[in-house]
Every structure is written in C-alpha cells, then in structure tokens.
Design a protein around this motif. Structure first.
Motif, PDB file in Angstrom:
ATOM      1  N   GLY A  42      23.343  62.590  70.189  1.00 16.51           N
ATOM      2  CA  GLY A  42      24.705  62.480  69.663  1.00 16.51           C
ATOM      3  C   GLY A  42      24.938  63.512  68.571  1.00 16.51           C
ATOM      4  O   GLY A  42      24.208  64.507  68.458  1.00 16.51           O
ATOM      5  N   GLU A  43      25.936  63.225  67.743  1.00 18.08           N
ATOM      6  CA  GLU A  43      26.346  64.196  66.725  1.00 18.08           C
ATOM      7  C   GLU A  43      25.595  63.976  65.406  1.00 18.08           C
ATOM      8  O   GLU A  43      24.673  64.720  65.078  1.00 18.08           O
ATOM      9  CB  GLU A  43      27.855  64.034  66.545  1.00 18.08           C
ATOM     10  CG  GLU A  43      28.455  64.915  65.499  1.00 18.08           C
ATOM     11  CD  GLU A  43      29.978  64.773  65.448  1.00 18.08           C
ATOM     12  OE1 GLU A  43      30.591  64.512  66.497  1.00 18.08           O
ATOM     13  OE2 GLU A  43      30.533  64.919  64.351  1.00 18.08           O
ATOM     14  N   ALA A  44      25.980  62.936  64.707  1.00 19.37           N
ATOM     15  CA  ALA A  44      25.396  62.658  63.391  1.00 19.37           C
ATOM     16  C   ALA A  44      25.677  61.198  63.063  1.00 19.37           C
ATOM     17  O   ALA A  44      26.612  60.612  63.615  1.00 19.37           O
ATOM     18  CB  ALA A  44      26.031  63.560  62.332  1.00 19.37           C
ATOM     19  N   PRO A  45      24.899  60.617  62.155  1.00 20.56           N
ATOM     20  CA  PRO A  45      25.160  59.230  61.787  1.00 20.56           C
ATOM     21  C   PRO A  45      26.541  59.067  61.159  1.00 20.56           C
ATOM     22  O   PRO A  45      27.020  59.958  60.445  1.00 20.56           O
ATOM     23  CB  PRO A  45      24.081  58.930  60.736  1.00 20.56           C
ATOM     24  CG  PRO A  45      23.052  60.006  60.880  1.00 20.56           C
ATOM     25  CD  PRO A  45      23.751  61.193  61.447  1.00 20.56           C
ATOM     26  N   GLY A  46      27.188  57.936  61.426  1.00 22.23           N
ATOM     27  CA  GLY A  46      28.427  57.568  60.735  1.00 22.23           C
ATOM     28  C   GLY A  46      28.099  56.525  59.676  1.00 22.23           C
ATOM     29  O   GLY A  46      26.931  56.323  59.323  1.00 22.23           O
ATOM     30  N   GLU A  49      25.671  53.650  60.835  1.00 18.91           N
ATOM     31  CA  GLU A  49      24.338  54.188  61.127  1.00 18.91           C
ATOM     32  C   GLU A  49      23.602  54.490  59.820  1.00 18.91           C
ATOM     33  O   GLU A  49      22.420  54.203  59.666  1.00 18.91           O
ATOM     34  CB  GLU A  49      24.453  55.454  61.985  1.00 18.91           C
ATOM     35  CG  GLU A  49      24.920  55.190  63.410  1.00 18.91           C
ATOM     36  CD  GLU A  49      26.406  54.908  63.555  1.00 18.91           C
ATOM     37  OE1 GLU A  49      27.170  55.299  62.641  1.00 18.91           O
ATOM     38  OE2 GLU A  49      26.809  54.309  64.575  1.00 18.91           O
ATOM     39  N   PRO A  55      20.757  54.978  65.052  1.00 20.10           N
ATOM     40  CA  PRO A  55      21.891  55.683  65.658  1.00 20.10           C
ATOM     41  C   PRO A  55      22.759  54.773  66.524  1.00 20.10           C
ATOM     42  O   PRO A  55      22.274  53.799  67.105  1.00 20.10           O
ATOM     43  CB  PRO A  55      21.214  56.741  66.539  1.00 20.10           C
ATOM     44  CG  PRO A  55      19.878  56.166  66.873  1.00 20.10           C
ATOM     45  CD  PRO A  55      19.478  55.315  65.694  1.00 20.10           C
ATOM     46  N   PHE A  56      24.015  55.109  66.585  1.00 20.56           N
ATOM     47  CA  PHE A  56      24.967  54.463  67.498  1.00 20.56           C
ATOM     48  C   PHE A  56      24.958  52.937  67.397  1.00 20.56           C
ATOM     49  O   PHE A  56      24.697  52.237  68.371  1.00 20.56           O
ATOM     50  CB  PHE A  56      24.708  54.903  68.958  1.00 20.56           C
ATOM     51  CG  PHE A  56      25.236  56.289  69.257  1.00 20.56           C
ATOM     52  CD1 PHE A  56      26.602  56.519  69.431  1.00 20.56           C
ATOM     53  CD2 PHE A  56      24.368  57.369  69.353  1.00 20.56           C
ATOM     54  CE1 PHE A  56      27.094  57.792  69.703  1.00 20.56           C
ATOM     55  CE2 PHE A  56      24.846  58.650  69.616  1.00 20.56           C
ATOM     56  CZ  PHE A  56      26.214  58.859  69.801  1.00 20.56           C
ATOM     57  N   ASN A  83      20.209  62.104  67.177  1.00 21.36           N
ATOM     58  CA  ASN A  83      21.389  62.907  66.852  1.00 21.36           C
ATOM     59  C   ASN A  83      20.988  64.328  66.474  1.00 21.36           C
ATOM     60  O   ASN A  83      19.828  64.584  66.144  1.00 21.36           O
ATOM     61  CB  ASN A  83      22.117  62.282  65.653  1.00 21.36           C
ATOM     62  CG  ASN A  83      22.935  61.057  66.020  1.00 21.36           C
ATOM     63  OD1 ASN A  83      23.778  61.110  66.915  1.00 21.36           O
ATOM     64  ND2 ASN A  83      22.680  59.948  65.343  1.00 21.36           N
ATOM     65  N   HIS A 158      31.877  61.858  74.195  1.00 22.81           N
ATOM     66  CA  HIS A 158      31.412  61.000  73.110  1.00 22.81           C
ATOM     67  C   HIS A 158      32.186  59.671  73.189  1.00 22.81           C
ATOM     68  O   HIS A 158      33.390  59.680  73.438  1.00 22.81           O
ATOM     69  CB  HIS A 158      31.681  61.697  71.764  1.00 22.81           C
ATOM     70  CG  HIS A 158      30.929  61.078  70.631  1.00 22.81           C
ATOM     71  ND1 HIS A 158      31.300  59.885  70.066  1.00 22.81           N
ATOM     72  CD2 HIS A 158      29.804  61.473  69.982  1.00 22.81           C
ATOM     73  CE1 HIS A 158      30.437  59.589  69.100  1.00 22.81           C
ATOM     74  NE2 HIS A 158      29.522  60.528  69.032  1.00 22.81           N
TER      75      HIS A 158
HETATM   76  N1  URA Z   1      28.208  59.055  66.510  1.00 18.40           N
HETATM   77  C1  URA Z   1      27.153  59.848  66.784  1.00 18.40           C
HETATM   78  O1  URA Z   1      27.300  60.929  67.302  1.00 18.40           O
HETATM   79  N2  URA Z   1      25.949  59.387  66.471  1.00 18.40           N
HETATM   80  C2  URA Z   1      25.736  58.190  65.942  1.00 18.40           C
HETATM   81  O2  URA Z   1      24.580  57.846  65.710  1.00 18.40           O
HETATM   82  C3  URA Z   1      26.853  57.386  65.678  1.00 18.40           C
HETATM   83  C4  URA Z   1      28.084  57.830  65.958  1.00 18.40           C
END
Ligand code: URA
Length: 193
Positions: A42-46, A49, A55-56, A83, A158
C-alpha cells in the motif's frame, strides 16, 4: 526467514532516516503471514494504522479485507501486507520523494527475504514506486507486470478510492476491482508449491 525479517523490523522501530520518525506513534511494518505467496504493498500508514502499528486497519483496510474474503483469501493465511512508507505522513499527505527513498531499503529487504510470487501494488503511490513510467492507476490496473525476483505484479485500485466511488455499475471502480481480484485469485490458485 523470520529472524531476518525481525532484524529489519527492529531496525525500522528505531529508524530516524527521515523526519517521520519524529512524528509517528508506531512504526507500521507489516501484517499477515510472512510465508505468504502474495504480498500487497500500500501507500503509507494513516491515523488508525499509526495508532495500532498495523497496516490497513481503518475503513479502507476493512474494505480490503472484505474484497479478499469475497474470493476466499485472507491476511490470516494468504497475504503479507506492508506499505511503501513504514511511518505515517502528517495529515495523511502524499509521501515525499525523500521519504520514499529513505524507506525503500526496508521494502526491498522485505521483498528480498520473502520473495512473493504475486505482488499487488495498491494505489498510485505503490504503483509509481515500482513502475515510474506508468501514466495512471486507471490505465494499468488489472494488468500483469514483471516484478522483483520473478514475481507477477499487478496494480490495483486503492480501497480508499473505492470508498469515494460507491457505484457498482459495469465499468465503475468497484466493478473493475471485482474483475481484478478474481484474476488475482485465479493466478494465486495456479501457483505451484
Ligand atoms: N492506506 C494505505 O495505503 N496503507 C495503510 O496501511 C492504510 C491505509
């Protein structure tokens, strides 16, 4: 394998190679099964997270779990999830090039240790990290590309994009995701060993 991964995770826990090390609550290293044949990037923690260190786990993550469950896949037995960035960018802004560069060796190490057979690039940031020439996720989602260590690699939408586009009509993002995930399941079932 687990020991090597644990070394990398421990290095992340004390990482200050970029300023996100100063603002994170938790490093978000991975979830799912380390010996999985499939890795989702994925992209990055929000926010959620960052709070939980996984993650996610927010709304987008719940939708992702639902999508996988619909084809009989789960993070408990089939998927390793991580991520491009291990720390949350403030206000969920896009990762900066310098942050991606600083964090990339950790992702490369995860790939090198785990050698997944299938890699799912979830969203634009993951896509451009591996296929910088790709014009947009809409153009390339659902297609297979050659990934690291001989993996089959597919960009997919996504889940947060799907949350913003609720239509299920033919051709809509949700409909396309359904096609893609069925193709992923087919490829997963064809893997040997
Ligand atoms: N979106 C992401 O790309 N990664 C995450 O871990 C949570 C949301």
């Amino acid at each position: 394998m687990y020991e090597e991964l644990e070394h990398i995770r421990e290095a992340c826990l004390t990482c200050h190679k970029c300023p996100l090390g100063n603002t994170r609550t938790h490093v978000v290293f991975s979830d799912g099964v380390p010996n999985a044949k499939m890795m989702l990037i994925g992209e990055a923690p929000g926010f959620h997270e960052d709070q939980q260190g996984k993650p996610f786990v927010g709304r987008a993550g719940q939708l992702l779990d639902k999508i996988f469950t619909a084809v009989g896949l789960s993070r408990e037995k089939d998927i390793y999830i991580c991520n491009t960035l291990k720390c949350r960018p403030p206000d969920n802004r896009d990762p900066l090039p310098a942050e991606k560069e600083a964090c990339r060796p950790y992702l490369n190490a995860q790939l090198d240790i785990l050698r997944p057979r299938i890699i799912l690039l979830c969203g634009r940031v993951a896509l451009t990290s591996f296929l910088p020439q790709a014009q947009s996720i809409s153009r390339v989602r659902g297609q297979w590309f050659d990934g690291p260590y001989g993996a089959k690699m597919m960009p997919i939408f996504h889940p947060s994009y799907l949350l913003r586009n609720q239509s299920r009509e033919k051709g809509s993002p949700k409909w396309l995701m359904w096609q893609d995930i069925q193709e992923v399941k087919k490829a997963y079932d064809q893997l040997e060993g």
